[in-house]
Design a protein around this motif. Structure first.
Motif, PDB file in Angstrom:
ATOM      1  N   LEU A  86      -7.248   2.983   8.286  1.00 48.26           N
ATOM      2  CA  LEU A  86      -5.888   3.517   8.389  1.00 48.26           C
ATOM      3  C   LEU A  86      -5.913   4.975   8.849  1.00 48.26           C
ATOM      4  N   CYS A  87      -6.778   5.764   8.245  1.00 42.68           N
ATOM      5  CA  CYS A  87      -6.835   7.188   8.603  1.00 42.68           C
ATOM      6  C   CYS A  87      -7.290   7.372  10.042  1.00 42.68           C
ATOM      7  N   ASN A  88      -8.231   6.553  10.489  1.00 42.10           N
ATOM      8  CA  ASN A  88      -8.639   6.612  11.900  1.00 42.10           C
ATOM      9  C   ASN A  88      -7.481   6.205  12.801  1.00 42.10           C
ATOM     10  N   LEU A  89      -6.769   5.177  12.401  1.00 44.37           N
ATOM     11  CA  LEU A  89      -5.622   4.698  13.166  1.00 44.37           C
ATOM     12  C   LEU A  89      -4.536   5.774  13.251  1.00 44.37           C
ATOM     13  N   TYR A  90      -4.312   6.463  12.137  1.00 43.62           N
ATOM     14  CA  TYR A  90      -3.273   7.492  12.067  1.00 43.62           C
ATOM     15  C   TYR A  90      -3.763   8.854  12.549  1.00 43.62           C
ATOM     16  N   ASN A  91      -5.074   8.953  12.809  1.00 41.07           N
ATOM     17  CA  ASN A  91      -5.678  10.227  13.202  1.00 41.07           C
ATOM     18  C   ASN A  91      -5.374  11.301  12.149  1.00 41.07           C
ATOM     19  N   PHE A  92      -5.658  10.945  10.893  1.00 39.89           N
ATOM     20  CA  PHE A  92      -5.335  11.819   9.768  1.00 39.89           C
ATOM     21  C   PHE A  92      -6.505  11.813   8.794  1.00 39.89           C
ATOM     22  N   PRO A  93      -6.942  12.976   8.300  1.00 41.65           N
ATOM     23  CA  PRO A  93      -8.085  13.020   7.377  1.00 41.65           C
ATOM     24  C   PRO A  93      -7.800  12.283   6.072  1.00 41.65           C
ATOM     25  N   VAL A  94      -8.735  11.477   5.657  1.00 38.22           N
ATOM     26  CA  VAL A  94      -8.583  10.710   4.426  1.00 38.22           C
ATOM     27  C   VAL A  94      -8.392  11.628   3.219  1.00 38.22           C
ATOM     28  N   ASP A  95      -8.947  12.819   3.272  1.00 36.69           N
ATOM     29  CA  ASP A  95      -8.838  13.742   2.143  1.00 36.69           C
ATOM     30  C   ASP A  95      -7.426  14.269   1.932  1.00 36.69           C
ATOM     31  N   TYR A  96      -6.550  14.087   2.907  1.00 33.13           N
ATOM     32  CA  TYR A  96      -5.174  14.554   2.766  1.00 33.13           C
ATOM     33  C   TYR A  96      -4.199  13.423   2.441  1.00 33.13           C
ATOM     34  N   ILE A  97      -4.712  12.247   2.173  1.00 35.36           N
ATOM     35  CA  ILE A  97      -3.877  11.119   1.782  1.00 35.36           C
ATOM     36  C   ILE A  97      -3.897  11.009   0.269  1.00 35.36           C
ATOM     37  N   PHE A  98      -2.721  10.852  -0.339  1.00 39.53           N
ATOM     38  CA  PHE A  98      -2.751  10.611  -1.790  1.00 39.53           C
ATOM     39  C   PHE A  98      -2.516   9.143  -2.073  1.00 39.53           C
ATOM     40  N   LEU A  99      -3.199   8.701  -3.097  1.00 36.05           N
ATOM     41  CA  LEU A  99      -3.084   7.333  -3.567  1.00 36.05           C
ATOM     42  C   LEU A  99      -2.934   7.389  -5.073  1.00 36.05           C
ATOM     43  N   PRO A 100      -2.147   6.509  -5.651  1.00 35.69           N
ATOM     44  CA  PRO A 100      -2.039   6.466  -7.105  1.00 35.69           C
ATOM     45  C   PRO A 100      -3.391   6.115  -7.729  1.00 35.69           C
ATOM     46  N   ASN A 101      -3.734   6.764  -8.838  1.00 38.11           N
ATOM     47  CA  ASN A 101      -4.970   6.412  -9.545  1.00 38.11           C
ATOM     48  C   ASN A 101      -4.853   5.026 -10.153  1.00 38.11           C
ATOM     49  N   GLU A 102      -3.654   4.660 -10.567  1.00 40.21           N
ATOM     50  CA  GLU A 102      -3.433   3.335 -11.121  1.00 40.21           C
ATOM     51  C   GLU A 102      -2.236   2.720 -10.429  1.00 40.21           C
ATOM     52  N   CYS A 103      -2.329   1.463 -10.144  1.00 42.67           N
ATOM     53  CA  CYS A 103      -1.224   0.739  -9.535  1.00 42.67           C
ATOM     54  C   CYS A 103      -0.452   0.021 -10.619  1.00 42.67           C
ATOM     55  N   THR A 104       0.841  -0.112 -10.396  1.00 43.30           N
ATOM     56  CA  THR A 104       1.668  -0.839 -11.367  1.00 43.30           C
ATOM     57  C   THR A 104       1.949  -2.233 -10.864  1.00 43.30           C
ATOM     58  N   TRP A 158       0.837  -1.199   0.000  1.00 39.31           N
ATOM     59  CA  TRP A 158       0.000   0.000   0.000  1.00 39.31           C
ATOM     60  C   TRP A 158       0.872   1.249   0.000  1.00 39.31           C
ATOM     61  N   GLU A 159       1.888   1.257   0.847  1.00 35.45           N
ATOM     62  CA  GLU A 159       2.746   2.434   0.967  1.00 35.45           C
ATOM     63  C   GLU A 159       3.565   2.689  -0.293  1.00 35.45           C
ATOM     64  N   LYS A 160       3.930   1.640  -0.994  1.00 33.44           N
ATOM     65  CA  LYS A 160       4.714   1.787  -2.224  1.00 33.44           C
ATOM     66  C   LYS A 160       3.835   1.993  -3.453  1.00 33.44           C
ATOM     67  N   GLY A 161       2.518   1.906  -3.290  1.00 34.75           N
ATOM     68  CA  GLY A 161       1.613   2.091  -4.403  1.00 34.75           C
ATOM     69  C   GLY A 161       1.491   0.887  -5.315  1.00 34.75           C
ATOM     70  N   LYS A 162       1.968  -0.263  -4.856  1.00 30.00           N
ATOM     71  CA  LYS A 162       1.846  -1.480  -5.662  1.00 30.00           C
ATOM     72  C   LYS A 162       0.413  -1.988  -5.654  1.00 30.00           C
ATOM     73  N   THR A 163      -0.276  -1.785  -4.538  1.00 29.52           N
ATOM     74  CA  THR A 163      -1.702  -2.070  -4.415  1.00 29.52           C
ATOM     75  C   THR A 163      -2.333  -0.909  -3.659  1.00 29.52           C
ATOM     76  N   VAL A 164      -3.640  -0.807  -3.742  1.00 29.76           N
ATOM     77  CA  VAL A 164      -4.359   0.281  -3.073  1.00 29.76           C
ATOM     78  C   VAL A 164      -5.321  -0.335  -2.063  1.00 29.76           C
ATOM     79  N   PRO A 165      -5.345   0.194  -0.839  1.00 30.69           N
ATOM     80  CA  PRO A 165      -6.298  -0.339   0.130  1.00 30.69           C
ATOM     81  C   PRO A 165      -7.725  -0.033  -0.306  1.00 30.69           C
ATOM     82  N   GLY A 166      -8.647  -0.897   0.088  1.00 34.83           N
ATOM     83  CA  GLY A 166     -10.062  -0.647  -0.174  1.00 34.83           C
ATOM     84  C   GLY A 166     -10.539   0.552   0.643  1.00 34.83           C
TER      85      GLY A 166
END
Length: 82
Positions: free
Chosen positions: A64-82, A49-57
């Motif tokens: 994860l965001c609740n665990l990290y106490n961080f807003p989901v809107d401020y997390i970036f995820l790749p639109n496509e995984c390689t 997930w962290e390397k962008g090889k897969t994306v969490p559901g």
């Protein structure tokens, strides 16, 4: 790689700035192993997930965001995984 952009709950953006899952985890002072244990996934899953090889559901990302106490809107995820 193209990254998604979002807004904070109040409608404000952080100047388009987003952080990675890895940065959010480090900010929460957690190890990949601790996150994996709390989520009942393998450490390799967290790494992927962290390397962008897969994306969490959606539910996993929210957890994860609740665990990290961080807003989901401020997390970036790749639109496509390689």
């Amino acid at each position: 790689m193209d990254y998604t952009l979002g807004k904070f709950k109040g409608g404000d953006t952080l100047g388009g700035l987003k952080i990675s899952l890895a940065a959010a985890r480090v900010n929460a002072r957690m190890t990949q192993t601790a996150v994996a244990e709390k989520m009942n996934v393998s450490k390799q899953t967290v790494i992927n997930w962290e390397k962008g090889k897969t994306v969490p559901g959606t539910a996993q990302l929210q957890f994860l965001c609740n665990l990290y106490n961080f807003p989901v809107d401020y997390i970036f995820l790749p639109n496509e995984c390689t």
